[in-house]
Design an enzyme around this catalytic site. Sequence first.
Site, PDB file in Angstrom:
ATOM      1  N   ASP A  44     -57.559  71.266 -49.013  1.00 47.12           N
ATOM      2  CA  ASP A  44     -57.390  71.419 -50.464  1.00 47.12           C
ATOM      3  C   ASP A  44     -56.739  72.761 -50.796  1.00 47.12           C
ATOM      4  OD1 ASP A  44     -58.043  71.964 -53.314  1.00 47.12           O
ATOM      5  OD2 ASP A  44     -59.179  70.101 -53.163  1.00 47.12           O
ATOM      6  N   ARG A  46     -56.858  74.526 -53.280  1.00 52.44           N
ATOM      7  CA  ARG A  46     -57.687  75.440 -54.092  1.00 52.44           C
ATOM      8  C   ARG A  46     -58.704  76.202 -53.253  1.00 52.44           C
ATOM      9  NH1 ARG A  46     -59.974  70.815 -57.828  1.00 52.44           N
ATOM     10  NH2 ARG A  46     -60.063  69.887 -55.729  1.00 52.44           N
TER      11      ARG A  46
END
Length: 212
Positions: A44, A46
Amino acid sequence: MQTLRILFQKNKEWVATKLAKDPHYFRLMAEAQDPMYLWIGCSDSRVPANEIVGLEPGELFVHRNVANVFPHTDFNCLSVLEYGVDLLKVRHVIVCGHYGCGGVKAAMEDHRLGLVDNWLRNIRDVYARFKDELDAIADQQERYNRLVELNVMQQVLNVCHTTIVQGAWTRGQPLWVHGWVYDLASGILKDLDCCISSIDQVEAIYRIRFLK
């Protein structure tokens, strides 16, 4: 390709910032890496491993994949672990998942996504193992978060079940395997308190006896 020029510009700015603090930064970085930690995390975008723990390049050896899974049949995972443990001599292996993980959420659903469905089967196995506990959680978000945690804890065990980690312990090499979760909404890490540091903490069926 024109739209990527901004990335090269950002690279130059980053280099300038580093050199302003230490003119020898990149020369020293090029000589060798000596990380104390191996991070096994999610792909991911993030979840930037180094930034989360405030470490510089060279201080954290990193492997990332969808939903931070460590299957025993994945030679990429195994090669990274072997290199980190046997050659770099890392002292800590950190399996870090994160709340809001799309891979874990997809594993809780039944619609077809493609090739990744076969990868997510590993997480569905975790759900099946803890089905009673998870199904008893009425709130869907809480159930989702709990599966994120249980997945991390299972991957910690998977790491410890490898001949790589058990070989290190047999040699007397200090090595701790940790399970953490990152909260996207707060930026805070949560320790799941599932640290394993010796073969005595591994179930007997998974222990390998090494011939001396």
